[in-house]
Design an enzyme around this catalytic site. Sequence first.
Site, PDB file in Angstrom:
ATOM      1  N   GLU B 279       0.551  -1.379  -0.334  1.00  0.00           N
ATOM      2  CA  GLU B 279      -0.062  -0.221  -0.039  1.00  0.00           C
ATOM      3  C   GLU B 279       0.824   0.898  -0.144  1.00  0.00           C
ATOM      4  OE1 GLU B 279      -3.864  -0.576   1.759  1.00  0.00           O
ATOM      5  OE2 GLU B 279      -3.523   1.583   3.018  1.00  0.00           O
ATOM      6  N   GLU B 282       2.114   1.883  -3.523  1.00  0.00           N
ATOM      7  CA  GLU B 282       0.705   2.079  -4.402  1.00  0.00           C
ATOM      8  C   GLU B 282       1.190   3.492  -4.091  1.00  0.00           C
ATOM      9  OE1 GLU B 282      -2.301   0.440  -3.422  1.00  0.00           O
ATOM     10  OE2 GLU B 282      -3.420   0.548  -4.755  1.00  0.00           O
ATOM     11  N   CYS B 299      -8.725  -1.813   4.198  1.00  0.00           N
ATOM     12  CA  CYS B 299      -8.002  -2.904   5.366  1.00  0.00           C
ATOM     13  C   CYS B 299      -9.457  -3.131   5.760  1.00  0.00           C
ATOM     14  CB  CYS B 299      -7.176  -3.059   6.155  1.00  0.00           C
ATOM     15  SG  CYS B 299      -5.521  -1.959   5.639  1.00  0.00           S
ATOM     16  N   SER B 319      -7.187   1.401  -2.547  1.00  0.00           N
ATOM     17  CA  SER B 319      -6.529   0.566  -2.473  1.00  0.00           C
ATOM     18  C   SER B 319      -6.709  -0.907  -2.885  1.00  0.00           C
ATOM     19  CB  SER B 319      -5.399   0.066  -1.044  1.00  0.00           C
ATOM     20  OG  SER B 319      -4.233  -0.052  -1.130  1.00  0.00           O
ATOM     21  N   LYS B 358     -14.926 -10.012   8.482  1.00  0.00           N
ATOM     22  CA  LYS B 358     -13.898 -10.307   7.825  1.00  0.00           C
ATOM     23  C   LYS B 358     -14.750 -11.848   7.467  1.00  0.00           C
ATOM     24  CE  LYS B 358     -10.530  -8.301   8.486  1.00  0.00           C
ATOM     25  NZ  LYS B 358      -9.187  -7.472   7.083  1.00  0.00           N
ATOM     26  N   GLU B 361     -15.590 -10.816   3.748  1.00  0.00           N
ATOM     27  CA  GLU B 361     -14.458 -11.027   2.961  1.00  0.00           C
ATOM     28  C   GLU B 361     -13.595 -12.334   2.674  1.00  0.00           C
ATOM     29  OE1 GLU B 361     -11.126  -9.919   5.284  1.00  0.00           O
ATOM     30  OE2 GLU B 361     -11.048  -8.335   3.228  1.00  0.00           O
ATOM     31  N   GLU B 366     -13.078 -13.825  -5.389  1.00  0.00           N
ATOM     32  CA  GLU B 366     -12.097 -12.744  -5.969  1.00  0.00           C
ATOM     33  C   GLU B 366     -10.757 -13.158  -4.596  1.00  0.00           C
ATOM     34  OE1 GLU B 366     -14.572 -11.507  -5.048  1.00  0.00           O
ATOM     35  OE2 GLU B 366     -13.937  -9.643  -4.432  1.00  0.00           O
ATOM     36  N   CYS B 503     -10.729  -1.271  15.285  1.00  0.00           N
ATOM     37  CA  CYS B 503     -10.868  -2.870  15.229  1.00  0.00           C
ATOM     38  C   CYS B 503     -10.563  -3.415  16.262  1.00  0.00           C
ATOM     39  CB  CYS B 503      -9.963  -3.691  14.695  1.00  0.00           C
ATOM     40  SG  CYS B 503      -9.366  -3.191  13.163  1.00  0.00           S
TER      41      CYS B 503
END
Lengths: 164, 578
Positions: B279, B282, B299, B319, B358, B361, B366, B503
């Site tokens: 990141e 990037e 994230c 990102s 999560k 996710e 993908e 988190c």
Amino acid sequence: MSATCSIPFNGTPEQEKKLNTVIEKYKDVSGSLISVLHEAQEIYGYLPIEVQKMVSEGINVPLAEIYGVVSFYSQFTIKPKGKYKVAVCLGTACYVKGAGEIIDRIKTRLGIEEGDCSADGKFSLDATRCIGACGLAPVVTVNDDVYGRLVPDDIDGILDKYTD
Amino acid sequence: MAVNLKINNIDITVPEGTTVLEAARSINIDIPTLCYLKDVNEIGSCRMCVVEIKGQRALQAACVYPVSEGMEVLTNTKTVRDTRKINLELILSNHERKCLTCIRNQDCELQKLSTDLGVLDIRFDGENSHYEVDMLSSSIVRNPNKCILCRRCISVCKNIQTVSVIDANERGFNTIIGSAFNMPLVDTPCTNCGQCIVVCPVGALHEKDDTDKIWELLADNKKHVLVQTAPAVRVALGEEFGMPIGTRVTGKMVTALKLMGFDGVFDTDTAADFTIMEEGTEFLNRLKSGKNLPLITSCSPGWVKFCEHNFPDFLDNLSTAKSPHQMFGAIMKSYYAEKKGIDPADIAVISVMPCTAKKFESKREELAATGHPDVDAVITTRELGRMIKQAGIDFTKVEDSEFDAPFGEASGAGVIFGATGGVMEAALRTVADILTGEDLQHIDYTAVRGLDGIKEATVEIAGTKVHVAVASGLGNARKLLEKVRSGEQQYHFIEIMGCPGGCITGGGQPIVDAKTMMDIDVKAARAAAIYAEDKSMTYRKSHENPIVKKLYKEYFGKPCGHLSHNLLHTHYVKRENY
């Protein structure tokens, strides 16, 4: 209240245009949700998810909140009304004169429950509070036609009149 | 202005605007509550907190009643006690009282009230509501039969997260908290953040339990089962075993996981260091080209799904770096599998996360870089707590141990991912070193720390002024992005975390009851533990982590290179709202 309806939504571009005018009118007025829903129901006859979504996007109120309001007030309906709106009075006088059996006979004949619409979109059935025609108890109305002093066996004859 | 009043004949002075409930708490007088949750839901609807106020005809709800000069309050009269008890009995009369088999058994505000108020019999046994349990979401289970209609979940979903997928439907006895048209959550723009779960006082909302799946994997001799733990888990897991909020239990957690039989106990912080490398690179690339700025972190899976639903025009700003635990899974099933000579099909990667999103996710199609899902199952901090109990491990007494090498070595930058502002700070530590070509010593970016919902800072790095912003909580994210969308504010780099506080207060973290929430700043306590952990680390910058250096040298070549593009990056899709 069941959330599903077997009749597909069939809104016209004219209805959508009318709804958009309503939305435009209330877009920036806070607390206008109920007014918008009221006018939307006037336009479409009921408030299916398609209409609620348009209202949600139009006045920027979450769909969950809109559905909460629609399901709270009995004046709002998410089910379409039939071409012929059958209403059975379940007020005290009608009830003691056998309105319960009348509505049961209609349910059997049409194959639908209270609040529902028949699959062909022709008949919808509602139970109402006293409509003030106690002298004619038990009373059934079909759109603007009033039928009084009924017995269950009268039902087939009445509904047979509405064929088109 | 100060206000003088008497509570139970005790004189007390409190600031104007204080509620009777808060005033009473300040002198250690307990008033029971149920629908009330500080800063989340203050609506006075459950009537558990009723008190007598001299001069008032009826009992008043203490949680919403402001103090006034000369007020006399009684919290412990017979009328008050009897009324509270009847109100509670009425709530209990339509509650599915299957406490022994409830996920919230012994961690339930309703159960505790029932004990505290001395309800030993259910006097009102009438009709009960029966609803279908919504189990279709991969993250959240809703059981309306246990719901007490307190509306805390609605408030957090609507007012704080601005996700607004649940509300009160129908009315009277038929009232049910649900989504539009009572559709399952999976068909709504729910972000799976799980904030509704952590505010639920009872068992009406909980995470989709994946513990059985993990026990099965651990029992399968053919499977090489690896576990990784997110930074926020280690500063909260202790609470599941009665330890004080903010206790760091990293070593005990690692020991417990080893005792449970995992073949490798690794640290998601290590993967966070990889995320920073990707990141950060990037960001430098975008800063150079001026394209797709601001870069927005990705994230937080709750935030990512929120963005896909509500800000699809910002998808190119996200990102493309995968979130740390997904990167970790991809590395395990590629590099690690090769090194160990294990077929990736036989490797199972388990993530222990402070997060319910999560779970969703990890099921994204993908995110299967090697042809196998990067991550096979996700459990929350709460589920890990339950598994440790099921395994008969006396958690508070086990010795500390270290994560397994080499994927247990992490930098402090990886640790602070757990608190709001942490990813930004971690990225700045690395970006600053790269831009200046130096090993900078001043690495505590305190401007992006702290618990404000939206933080802004301008950081000067090697002569370049970098404008950054940090938002936590989806309502704050919405506010911030609307400003960016309208052009009112411009930034180079934005960090967004879906849960308020980041988190550490994620939807998968231990549940803190309403009373404790009044006494302790949970976010601050857990965040302090995260920053203490950072300070204690040998390496504080991601690019200094030896395993990171080794993998870029031996395997990936360079950050944002061809191989890392395949394994460590992803893409996003616009999602319809309904």
